[in-house]
Design a protein around this motif. Sequence first.
Motif, mmCIF file in Angstrom:
data_model
loop_
_atom_site.group_PDB
_atom_site.id
_atom_site.type_symbol
_atom_site.label_atom_id
_atom_site.label_comp_id
_atom_site.label_asym_id
_atom_site.label_seq_id
_atom_site.Cartn_x
_atom_site.Cartn_y
_atom_site.Cartn_z
ATOM 1 N N UNK A 57 0.856 -1.177 0.000
ATOM 2 C CA UNK A 57 0.000 0.000 0.000
ATOM 3 C C UNK A 57 0.891 1.225 0.000
ATOM 4 N N UNK A 58 0.380 2.309 -0.574
ATOM 5 C CA UNK A 58 1.164 3.535 -0.735
ATOM 6 C C UNK A 58 0.333 4.763 -0.379
ATOM 7 N N UNK A 59 1.013 5.780 0.098
ATOM 8 C CA UNK A 59 0.371 7.076 0.250
ATOM 9 C C UNK A 59 0.082 7.612 -1.150
ATOM 10 N N UNK A 60 -1.016 8.352 -1.276
ATOM 11 C CA UNK A 60 -1.382 8.885 -2.593
ATOM 12 C C UNK A 60 -0.266 9.742 -3.183
ATOM 13 N N UNK A 61 0.459 10.427 -2.325
ATOM 14 C CA UNK A 61 1.483 11.361 -2.806
ATOM 15 C C UNK A 61 2.678 10.662 -3.466
ATOM 16 N N UNK A 62 2.822 9.350 -3.248
ATOM 17 C CA UNK A 62 3.984 8.650 -3.813
ATOM 18 C C UNK A 62 3.600 7.548 -4.796
ATOM 19 N N UNK A 63 2.307 7.316 -4.968
ATOM 20 C CA UNK A 63 1.863 6.261 -5.893
ATOM 21 C C UNK A 63 2.397 6.529 -7.286
ATOM 22 N N UNK A 64 2.912 5.475 -7.899
ATOM 23 C CA UNK A 64 3.460 5.590 -9.244
ATOM 24 C C UNK A 64 4.912 6.043 -9.269
ATOM 25 N N UNK A 65 5.420 6.486 -8.127
ATOM 26 C CA UNK A 65 6.822 6.935 -8.077
ATOM 27 C C UNK A 65 7.669 6.070 -7.148
ATOM 28 N N UNK A 66 7.078 5.586 -6.076
ATOM 29 C CA UNK A 66 7.801 4.781 -5.089
ATOM 30 C C UNK A 66 7.353 3.331 -5.191
ATOM 31 N N UNK A 67 8.284 2.431 -4.940
ATOM 32 C CA UNK A 67 7.971 1.002 -4.915
ATOM 33 C C UNK A 67 8.628 0.359 -3.704
ATOM 34 N N UNK A 68 7.811 -0.327 -2.908
ATOM 35 C CA UNK A 68 8.330 -1.042 -1.753
ATOM 36 C C UNK A 68 8.470 -2.516 -2.121
ATOM 37 N N UNK A 69 9.529 -3.134 -1.637
ATOM 38 C CA UNK A 69 9.747 -4.556 -1.898
ATOM 39 C C UNK A 69 10.561 -5.144 -0.759
ATOM 40 N N UNK A 70 10.572 -6.448 -0.679
ATOM 41 C CA UNK A 70 11.414 -7.096 0.323
ATOM 42 C C UNK A 70 11.863 -8.435 -0.217
ATOM 43 N N UNK A 71 13.016 -8.893 0.227
ATOM 44 C CA UNK A 71 13.436 -10.216 -0.213
ATOM 45 C C UNK A 71 13.215 -11.254 0.884
ATOM 46 N N UNK A 72 13.055 -10.792 2.101
ATOM 47 C CA UNK A 72 12.653 -11.647 3.212
ATOM 48 C C UNK A 72 12.335 -10.704 4.365
ATOM 49 N N UNK A 73 12.170 -11.228 5.562
ATOM 50 C CA UNK A 73 11.863 -10.350 6.691
ATOM 51 C C UNK A 73 13.047 -9.483 7.063
ATOM 52 N N UNK A 74 14.205 -9.824 6.533
ATOM 53 C CA UNK A 74 15.416 -9.142 6.957
ATOM 54 C C UNK A 74 15.730 -7.903 6.128
ATOM 55 N N UNK A 75 15.298 -7.869 4.888
ATOM 56 C CA UNK A 75 15.674 -6.767 4.005
ATOM 57 C C UNK A 75 14.463 -6.227 3.255
ATOM 58 N N UNK A 76 14.214 -4.948 3.443
ATOM 59 C CA UNK A 76 13.115 -4.276 2.771
ATOM 60 C C UNK A 76 13.670 -3.048 2.072
#
Length: 124
Positions: A57-76
């Motif tokens: 989920x993203x704040x409206x102000x960053x949608x389309x510009x920011x991307x969150x991802x993680x490879x496991x619980x240790x790295x986001x």
Amino acid sequence: VQLQAFGGGLVQAGGSLRLSCAAFGRILSFNAINWHRQAPGKQRELVAGITSGGQTNYADSVKGRFTISRDNAKNTYLQMNNLKPEDTAVYYCNLEKVNYYSAHDEIVAQNEIWGQGTLVTVSS
């Protein structure tokens, strides 16, 4: 469990940065990992979140510009593109509803764990 955020810096408007959040400790489970930010004189706000199941989920102000991802619980990660001066803030990561092993091998439940912030400055 400790969180460490890094990757901030100075960038020109339109540029990109990639923030990382590293978790240290023996994590059993968690609900979500989030990125928040706090600009000078403003309240802290949620920027993006990703659940243990991978929903984002993203704040409206960053949608389309920011991307969150993680490879496991240790790295986001938070990939930030097309940065704007109004993105200037200290960025924090946090774990939400986390269960982990203590140093004494006890299971600990904690609502939130926060890392220290990393400063992002976007010049116009």
